[in-house]
Design an enzyme around this catalytic site. Structure first.
Site, short mmCIF file in Angstrom:
data_model
loop_
_atom_site.label_atom_id
_atom_site.label_comp_id
_atom_site.label_asym_id
_atom_site.label_seq_id
_atom_site.Cartn_x
_atom_site.Cartn_y
_atom_site.Cartn_z
N ASP A 314 43.22 -14.75 -15.31
CA ASP A 314 43.74 -13.38 -15.69
C ASP A 314 44.24 -13.29 -17.32
O ASP A 314 43.96 -13.91 -17.87
CB ASP A 314 44.90 -13.02 -14.67
CG ASP A 314 45.01 -11.83 -14.35
OD1 ASP A 314 45.11 -10.80 -15.01
OD2 ASP A 314 44.87 -11.28 -13.19
N HIS A 384 41.25 -8.08 -17.47
CA HIS A 384 42.15 -9.05 -17.35
C HIS A 384 41.54 -10.39 -18.06
O HIS A 384 41.71 -11.50 -17.35
CB HIS A 384 42.41 -9.35 -15.88
CG HIS A 384 42.88 -8.15 -15.17
ND1 HIS A 384 44.46 -8.24 -15.19
CD2 HIS A 384 42.64 -7.40 -14.27
CE1 HIS A 384 44.87 -7.26 -14.37
NE2 HIS A 384 44.01 -6.52 -13.93
N GLU A 449 41.08 -2.93 -12.49
CA GLU A 449 42.02 -2.35 -13.19
C GLU A 449 41.48 -2.31 -14.71
O GLU A 449 42.06 -2.58 -15.71
CB GLU A 449 43.34 -3.05 -13.31
CG GLU A 449 44.18 -2.84 -11.84
CD GLU A 449 45.45 -3.61 -12.00
OE1 GLU A 449 46.47 -3.09 -11.51
OE2 GLU A 449 45.43 -4.64 -12.47
N TRP A 592 50.48 -12.55 -5.15
CA TRP A 592 50.47 -12.04 -6.85
C TRP A 592 51.66 -12.71 -7.29
O TRP A 592 52.75 -12.62 -6.56
CB TRP A 592 50.27 -10.72 -7.17
CG TRP A 592 49.23 -10.24 -6.72
CD1 TRP A 592 48.79 -9.45 -5.55
CD2 TRP A 592 47.73 -10.35 -7.38
NE1 TRP A 592 47.56 -9.03 -5.50
CE2 TRP A 592 46.70 -9.66 -6.62
CE3 TRP A 592 47.47 -10.70 -8.51
CZ2 TRP A 592 45.51 -9.61 -6.79
CZ3 TRP A 592 46.03 -10.89 -9.01
CH2 TRP A 592 45.17 -9.98 -8.21
N GLU A 594 53.70 -12.82 -10.19
CA GLU A 594 54.70 -12.12 -11.18
C GLU A 594 56.04 -12.44 -10.84
O GLU A 594 56.90 -12.63 -11.83
CB GLU A 594 54.28 -10.77 -11.43
CG GLU A 594 53.13 -10.18 -12.20
CD GLU A 594 52.02 -10.15 -11.21
OE1 GLU A 594 51.10 -9.09 -11.96
OE2 GLU A 594 52.02 -10.53 -10.02
#
Length: 639
Positions: A314, A384, A449, A592, A594
């Site tokens: 990523d 990404h 994205e 995910w 984060e």
């Protein structure tokens, strides 16, 4: 100066006329020395915007989640004093305690970096309510511990459970090896638990027989209880699932004071609702050691899940060793102050590096194969790709203006350029090495994205668009994806991706597998367009989402609040027309990372929802029971 010599406290407050509000920061000098001529950097998913204003600080720079501020000229922070500054106007309002600073450090003269302790975000202007319990008090109406619950069972309880189950004399070696595999699985997950099987007869045990039954599906099994426990299955996978169910039942029945029993008689006839029952893990935002990945595979096997989707690259890092390009992990797997890969999402003053060697990968693939779990690798392209481009700057169009576009997360110029031929040579070598490592049918190539103005400032991309009569960013993305699809096919692999792979015309539909994550309706649209679909909607199956609206609950919130009850009851087929249901391959939870700065955060957010998705993927709708699930799920193993 030590790590504990400084502490950053932060709070969010509402602002009249600006729904995004403001951050208030306080840096406390707990050292024995005065501090002057310094800057402060912090990482946060709640980012400053082009409209932000700053009080008592000078804004220096932002790179995605990395923010840097300089203290006002002449400021000296004596021991015991605090520096307070504010950021007014953000990209979004903070809604939960994990929406503030995740890490911070000081930048001193001579490029010295000193870590700062950081606290959770506080809420100003109102009371931060406590979250509600995630699960109600459960009720198991039937005395069997099985998770996920089987399709059909009719059982009578025994007075006492056997000490262990053991193969009858003459059992074929393949079945004995299956027993050994589940013994090892149980022992890894429950280190102090009493193993439920023995390879040799034991006093107080019960014999276990195996029968081949080709009439059953490849993941189906049947168990008959009597003087002997008999397993019928067509494959090793079905046999292993049956053994896992027996291990769950027997270990629960033997627990002191347990309300669960082991059957004296009756049958279980079982098969999964969906063929794809997956879990995804993002190892780019936060790195997980190989031992943690292996344990997660064990947890999936305990829940009879069969897919592990490994998100290996990523913007934040490239985690897969590619021997043809050592810089991918030398540069792309390291985040450090003062480099082209600044800290993100919890990284601080010390360089942070982590990647999987090819030997690590082979160990993960082997563990998966032993447990009936297919490992689906992902390299996220063309967007990404910040880490890849940092390692291989020759893949960028040198004539393209810097920061000519930004991803939704704020990374500048983060997509591999479809007009640069070296991009395809690079990816070909990456795929060659991946094919040797991963036997799975699919390679997941991301495709999500890509900002809608990506590449439009690239002269090379403009020339390609004119030559090939391509329109806009997503036309370029489709061109890129079709070439990637062909490259994978030449290597015997099939393309999988996120739902945006369909943009701009998409790719060849036959066999292509896309994951619908943005909202449930996308899955139906993809199926109508001819794609095979796995349902992974953020509104139900993203395990980083908050589980309660309360400010004190940690996690992300862009997809709303996702309590375990919603993950459990969500019906992935939704409004799928009957004729499209064959296109719906199954379900998948996504982890995910984060917000997963600690093991505690991981376990709080992932469990019990991963168990809920497992039951949603296995158990027929009519057989699901929320209160039964609430009684069983807390006993599931954690990372």
């Amino acid at each position: 100066m030590t790590k504990s010599a400084f502490r950053l406290e932060n709070s969010w407050r509402p602002v009249d006329g600006d729904p995004t509000g403001a951050f208030d920061f306080s840096l406390h000098n707990l050292s024995d020395e005065p501090l002057s001529g310094f800057s402060l950097a912090y990482t946060s998913l709640t980012r400053v915007s082009t409209k932000s204003t700053f009080e008592n600080a000078v804004f220096v720079h932002r790179n995605a989640n990395y923010h840097e501020f300089r203290a006002p000229d002449g400021l000296t922070l004596s021991p015991g004093e605090s520096w307070r500054f504010s950021v007014n106007g953000l990209t979004r309002p903070a809604q939960h305690r994990t929406d503030g600073a995740k890490s911070a450090y000081l930048i001193l003269d001579g490029d010295r970096y000193v870590d700062i302790a950081v606290d959770d975000l506080m809420l100003a202007g109102s009371t931060a309510e406590r979250p509600q319990p995630l699960l109600p008090e459960g009720e198991a109406k039937e005395p069997w511990f099985i998770l996920p619950w089987p399709a059909a069972l009719s059982l009578e309880p025994a007075e006492m459970p056997p000490v262990a189950l053991y193969p009858v004399a003459g059992t074929e070696i393949a079945a004995v090896k299956s027993v050994d595999t589940v013994i090892a699985l149980f022992s890894r997950l429950f280190e102090s638990g009493h193993v439920p099987f023995s390879l040799a007869p034991v006093q107080g045990g019960k014999a276990l027989a195996f029968e081949a039954d080709d009439s059953l599906g490849k993941e189906a099994y049947a168990i008959t209880f009597g003087e002997t426990v008999t397993i019928r299955a067509a494959t090793a996978t079905g046999r292993q699932y049956a053994l896992t169910v027996l291990a769950q039942m027997l270990s629960a029945a033997r627990s002191k004071g347990s309300a669960f029993r082991f059957p004296a008689s009756g049958t279980i006839e079982d098969q999964p609702r969906y063929g794809w029952r997956g879990t995804h893990l993002d190892v780019s935002r936060q790195f997980y050691e190989t031992t943690d990945v292996l344990r997660l595979l064990d947890i999936l096997a305990w829940h009879r899940m069969n897919i592990f989707h490994w998100h290996l690259t990523d913007d934040e890092a490239w985690r897969l060793e590619i021997k043809a390009y050592p810089s991918l992990t030398e540069i792309g797997a390291t985040r450090a102050p003062g480099t082209q890969m600044p800290p993100q999402l919890g990284n601080g003053a010390k360089p942070v590096r982590g990647f999987y060697t090819q030997d690590d990968v082979l160990a993960v693939v082997a563990r998966g194969a032993s447990l009936g779990i297919e490992i689906i690798p992902e390299v996220d392209i063309p967007g990404h790709s910040t880490a890849a481009l940092a390692a291989l700057p020759e893949l960028a169009d040198g004539q393209e203006a810097p920061e000519s576009y930004h991803s939704v997360q704020g990374f500048p110029n983060n997509a591999l350029n479809p007009a640069i031929e070296e991009t395809y040579a690079f990816l070909g070598k990456v795929f060659d090495e991946m094919v040797a490592l991963f036997p799975a049918r699919y390679i997941h190539i991301g495709g999500d994205e890509v900002a809608n103005n990506t590449w439009l400032a690239s002269p090379l991309a403009k020339a390609l668009m004119e030559k090939e009569d391509i329109e806009g960013t997503f036309g370029l993305q489709s061109y890129f994806m079709k070439r990637i699809q062909k490259m994978l096919a030449e290597r015997g692999k099939t393309l999988a991706g996120w739902d945006e792979v369909s943009h701009g015309g998409g790719v060849e539909r036959d066999g292509t597998l896309l994951m619908a994550w943005q909202k449930p309706e996308v899955g139906i649209a993809l199926a109508k367009d001819g794609y095979d679909v796995v349902m992974t909607p953020g509104q139900a199956y993203y395990l980083d989402m908050v589980q309660d609206e309360a400010f004190q609950e940690p996690g992300a919130s862009w997809a709303g609040t996702v309590p375990p009850k919603h993950s459990y009851h969500y019906e992935a087929e939704g409004e799928f027309p009957e004729e499209l249901k064959p296109k719906m391959r199954g379900v998948q939870s996504c982890i995910w990372s984060e917000h997963f700065l600690s093991r505690g955060y991981f376990n709080h957010l992932v469990f019990p929802r991963i168990s809920a998705v497992a039951e949603a993927g296995w158990t027929p709708k009519a057989r699901k029971d929320w209160l039964r699930f609430a009684a069983l799920a807390p006993a599931s193993p954690k990372l």
